[in-house]
Design an enzyme around this catalytic site. Structure first.
Site, mmCIF file in Angstrom:
data_model
loop_
_atom_site.group_PDB
_atom_site.id
_atom_site.type_symbol
_atom_site.label_atom_id
_atom_site.label_comp_id
_atom_site.label_asym_id
_atom_site.label_seq_id
_atom_site.Cartn_x
_atom_site.Cartn_y
_atom_site.Cartn_z
ATOM 1 N N ARG A 145 -10.613 -1.315 10.248
ATOM 2 C CA ARG A 145 -9.890 -0.163 10.776
ATOM 3 C C ARG A 145 -10.418 0.162 12.174
ATOM 4 O O ARG A 145 -11.454 -0.369 12.609
ATOM 5 C CB ARG A 145 -10.004 1.030 9.812
ATOM 6 N N THR A 192 -0.454 2.778 23.098
ATOM 7 C CA THR A 192 0.160 4.118 23.199
ATOM 8 C C THR A 192 0.372 4.756 21.823
ATOM 9 O O THR A 192 0.679 5.941 21.738
ATOM 10 C CB THR A 192 1.527 4.071 23.924
ATOM 11 N N ARG A 250 -3.087 8.388 16.628
ATOM 12 C CA ARG A 250 -3.627 8.791 15.323
ATOM 13 C C ARG A 250 -4.404 10.088 15.532
ATOM 14 O O ARG A 250 -4.852 10.383 16.648
ATOM 15 C CB ARG A 250 -4.577 7.722 14.743
ATOM 16 N N TYR A 263 0.844 -1.213 0.000
ATOM 17 C CA TYR A 263 0.000 0.000 0.000
ATOM 18 C C TYR A 263 0.876 1.258 0.000
ATOM 19 O O TYR A 263 0.718 2.142 -0.849
ATOM 20 C CB TYR A 263 -0.893 -0.032 1.235
HETATM 21 P P1 NAD Z 1 -12.722 2.174 0.608
HETATM 22 O O1 NAD Z 1 -12.154 0.812 0.575
HETATM 23 O O2 NAD Z 1 -14.032 2.370 1.288
HETATM 24 O O3 NAD Z 1 -12.858 2.783 -0.856
HETATM 25 C C1 NAD Z 1 -12.028 2.415 -1.923
HETATM 26 C C2 NAD Z 1 -12.895 2.169 -3.133
HETATM 27 O O4 NAD Z 1 -12.046 1.854 -4.255
HETATM 28 C C3 NAD Z 1 -13.854 0.978 -2.958
HETATM 29 O O5 NAD Z 1 -15.152 1.319 -3.389
HETATM 30 C C4 NAD Z 1 -13.241 -0.103 -3.840
HETATM 31 O O6 NAD Z 1 -14.202 -1.029 -4.305
HETATM 32 C C5 NAD Z 1 -12.604 0.727 -4.931
HETATM 33 N N1 NAD Z 1 -11.516 0.049 -5.643
HETATM 34 C C6 NAD Z 1 -10.443 -0.576 -5.103
HETATM 35 N N2 NAD Z 1 -9.663 -1.081 -6.077
HETATM 36 C C7 NAD Z 1 -10.242 -0.744 -7.251
HETATM 37 C C8 NAD Z 1 -9.912 -0.963 -8.617
HETATM 38 N N3 NAD Z 1 -8.824 -1.639 -8.970
HETATM 39 N N4 NAD Z 1 -10.730 -0.460 -9.574
HETATM 40 C C9 NAD Z 1 -11.853 0.224 -9.238
HETATM 41 N N5 NAD Z 1 -12.219 0.462 -7.965
HETATM 42 C C10 NAD Z 1 -11.418 -0.023 -6.986
HETATM 43 O O7 NAD Z 1 -11.587 3.104 1.285
HETATM 44 P P2 NAD Z 1 -11.600 4.653 1.651
HETATM 45 O O8 NAD Z 1 -11.213 4.769 3.077
HETATM 46 O O9 NAD Z 1 -12.823 5.291 1.167
HETATM 47 O O10 NAD Z 1 -10.360 5.155 0.786
HETATM 48 C C11 NAD Z 1 -10.534 5.893 -0.415
HETATM 49 C C12 NAD Z 1 -9.174 6.434 -0.872
HETATM 50 O O11 NAD Z 1 -8.644 7.303 0.129
HETATM 51 C C13 NAD Z 1 -8.144 5.339 -1.104
HETATM 52 O O12 NAD Z 1 -7.367 5.674 -2.244
HETATM 53 C C14 NAD Z 1 -7.287 5.397 0.142
HETATM 54 O O13 NAD Z 1 -5.987 4.979 -0.106
HETATM 55 C C15 NAD Z 1 -7.349 6.873 0.491
HETATM 56 N N6 NAD Z 1 -7.119 7.104 1.921
HETATM 57 C C16 NAD Z 1 -8.088 6.846 2.843
HETATM 58 C C17 NAD Z 1 -7.814 7.070 4.191
HETATM 59 C C18 NAD Z 1 -8.850 6.859 5.262
HETATM 60 O O14 NAD Z 1 -8.549 7.061 6.448
HETATM 61 N N7 NAD Z 1 -10.081 6.491 4.958
HETATM 62 C C19 NAD Z 1 -6.537 7.520 4.605
HETATM 63 C C20 NAD Z 1 -5.574 7.731 3.625
HETATM 64 C C21 NAD Z 1 -5.870 7.536 2.282
HETATM 65 N N1 UDP Z 2 -6.078 -0.610 16.091
HETATM 66 C C1 UDP Z 2 -6.405 -1.116 17.327
HETATM 67 N N2 UDP Z 2 -7.458 -1.979 17.416
HETATM 68 C C2 UDP Z 2 -8.227 -2.321 16.332
HETATM 69 C C3 UDP Z 2 -7.898 -1.788 15.073
HETATM 70 C C4 UDP Z 2 -6.803 -0.933 14.980
HETATM 71 O O1 UDP Z 2 -5.752 -0.823 18.337
HETATM 72 O O2 UDP Z 2 -9.185 -3.104 16.503
HETATM 73 C C5 UDP Z 2 -4.956 0.330 15.998
HETATM 74 C C6 UDP Z 2 -3.915 -0.018 14.949
HETATM 75 O O3 UDP Z 2 -2.956 -0.904 15.509
HETATM 76 C C7 UDP Z 2 -3.343 1.345 14.639
HETATM 77 C C8 UDP Z 2 -4.515 2.283 14.828
HETATM 78 O O4 UDP Z 2 -5.475 1.577 15.586
HETATM 79 O O5 UDP Z 2 -2.335 1.679 15.567
HETATM 80 C C9 UDP Z 2 -5.165 2.729 13.521
HETATM 81 O O6 UDP Z 2 -5.403 1.581 12.756
HETATM 82 P P1 UDP Z 2 -6.205 1.594 11.398
HETATM 83 O O7 UDP Z 2 -6.242 0.194 10.893
HETATM 84 O O8 UDP Z 2 -7.502 2.298 11.594
HETATM 85 O O9 UDP Z 2 -5.369 2.528 10.419
HETATM 86 P P2 UDP Z 2 -3.797 2.823 10.199
HETATM 87 O O10 UDP Z 2 -3.606 4.200 10.693
HETATM 88 O O11 UDP Z 2 -2.975 1.854 10.989
HETATM 89 O O12 UDP Z 2 -3.607 2.655 8.749
#
Ligand code: NAD
Ligand code: UDP
Length: 310
Positions: free
Chosen positions: A183, A205, A208, A142
């Site tokens: 998550r 500890t 986020r 990732y």
């Molecule tokens: P999510 O899994 O809910 O959404 C991702 C979407 O992309 C899904 O609908 C999935 O079906 C689609 N997808 C995945 N692979 C695909 C492919 N090959 N072709 C077409 N569609 C595809 O996750 P999210 O949390 O909504 O994340 C959305 C974006 O934001 C991602 O790019 C993720 O890396 C980025 N992001 C999210 C977070 C967060 O905290 N939610 C943090 C950092 C980055």
């Molecule tokens: N985490 C946790 N318990 C859970 C799920 C996640 O303690 O049931 C912790 C995980 O180890 C990380 C933080 O929560 O330190 C955030 O995890 P998440 O998977 O939401 O996203 P990340 O920031 O690690 O990509």
């Protein structure tokens, strides 16, 4: 055009773009997203959902003004089960979406991530920090795919003059997250609402900073409308430990679940909080939803999603 438009953030983004008066084409292969996330948009003639894997080439008829590339599984529980798809969507998927932007003369926005900073040695993280990523660890598929996506984006900007934007998204939560997403927010709410033990990984500890999805989407549009291609951190300032978060969610949910400790996943970043000076000074963006408020709204969603009646 929004890749990943049926995902958690993508579906909120599609809703907001339609409210802004755009026509929206969501492209999604539904690997972690769901048609249910965009069901409320299906009757809108300005909205179309195309089921397609963006790691494969795609042709779109007509004009496209903006390509927003949000497709990618994003939960650490997806990393061991689909590492190749994740590398492909970050690299080949980004390549195809940039190709589409080039062909259409569209502005391109990449959803990058705080994971480009890895387990950061600088705190809080400014955009100038190059990061501390383990390329061969379980999160490498990732983190490195997103780093490559940023490199691809800048290559198309420099070589082809594509009008690009990059946002680095920090932990975001809210309604429409999958209840089994894995998550921390979905896990803690599901556990708190069903009376299951709340699982804190490691000693809890690690920190986020949690951004409510409405603020994140406002930030995404600010980056899209912003002036230049430099990456911009979008995330919240309220930094909490994962043990504190478990206690907060237990209280907010009125839960009697016990808090238990489970092994810390490999390469789990120890601390994370964005330096959002650039977003504030260049875009005038700041989060507005407090953690209490965001968690209260998210609680209502999880109660419905889990059919919890109390
Ligand atoms: P999510 O899994 O809910 O959404 C991702 C979407 O992309 C899904 O609908 C999935 O079906 C689609 N997808 C995945 N692979 C695909 C492919 N090959 N072709 C077409 N569609 C595809 O996750 P999210 O949390 O909504 O994340 C959305 C974006 O934001 C991602 O790019 C993720 O890396 C980025 N992001 C999210 C977070 C967060 O905290 N939610 C943090 C950092 C980055
Ligand atoms: N985490 C946790 N318990 C859970 C799920 C996640 O303690 O049931 C912790 C995980 O180890 C990380 C933080 O929560 O330190 C955030 O995890 P998440 O998977 O939401 O996203 P990340 O920031 O690690 O990509």
């Amino acid at each position: 055009m929004v890749s990943g438009g049926a995902g958690f953030i993508g579906s909120h983004l599609c809703t907001r773009l339609l409210e802004r008066g755009h026509e929206v084409v969501a492209i999604d292969n539904l690997v972690t997203g769901s048609v249910a996330n965009v069901r409320h948009l299906r009757s809108d003639p300005a909205f179309t959902l195309i089921e397609h894997d963006v790691s494969q080439p795609i042709q779109i008829e007509g004009e496209v003004d903006y390509v927003l590339h949000f497709a990618s599984p994003a939960s650490p529980i997806d990393f061991p089960s689909m590492p190749i798809q994740i590398v492909k969507v970050g690299t080949l998927g980004t390549y195809h979406m940039l190709g589409l932007a080039l062909a259409k003369g569209a502005r391109f926005l990449l959803a990058s991530t705080s994971e480009v900073y890895g387990d950061p040695l600088v705190h809080p993280q400014p955009e100038s920090y190059w990061g501390n990523v383990n390329p061969i660890g379980p999160r490498g598929c990732y983190d490195e795919a997103k780093r490559c996506a940023e490199a691809f984006t800048m290559a198309y900007n420099r070589a082809h003059g594509v009008d690009t934007r990059i946002m680095r998204i920090f932990n975001t939560y809210g309604p429409l997250m999958r209840t089994d997403d894995g998550r921390v927010i979905p896990n803690y709410f599901r556990q708190a609402l069903t009376g299951a033990p709340i699982t804190v990984y490691g000693d809890g500890t690690q920190t986020r900073s949690l951004c409510y999805v409405d603020d994140l989407v406002t930030g995404a549009l600010a980056v899209l409308d912003g002036p230049d291609p430099r990456p911009v951190n979008i995330g919240a300032q309220d930094e909490v430990t994962m043990l504190e978060l478990a206690q907060i969610i237990k209280r907010v949910a009125g839960s009697s679940s016990e808090i238990v400790f489970r092994p810390l996943p490999e390469d789990d970043p120890k601390q994370r909080r964005p330096d959002t000076t650039r977003a504030r000074e260049v875009l005038g963006w700041e989060p507005t939803v407090s953690m209490e408020d965001g968690l209260a709204r998210t609680l209502e969603y999880f109660k419905t999603a889990l059919s919890v009646t109390r």
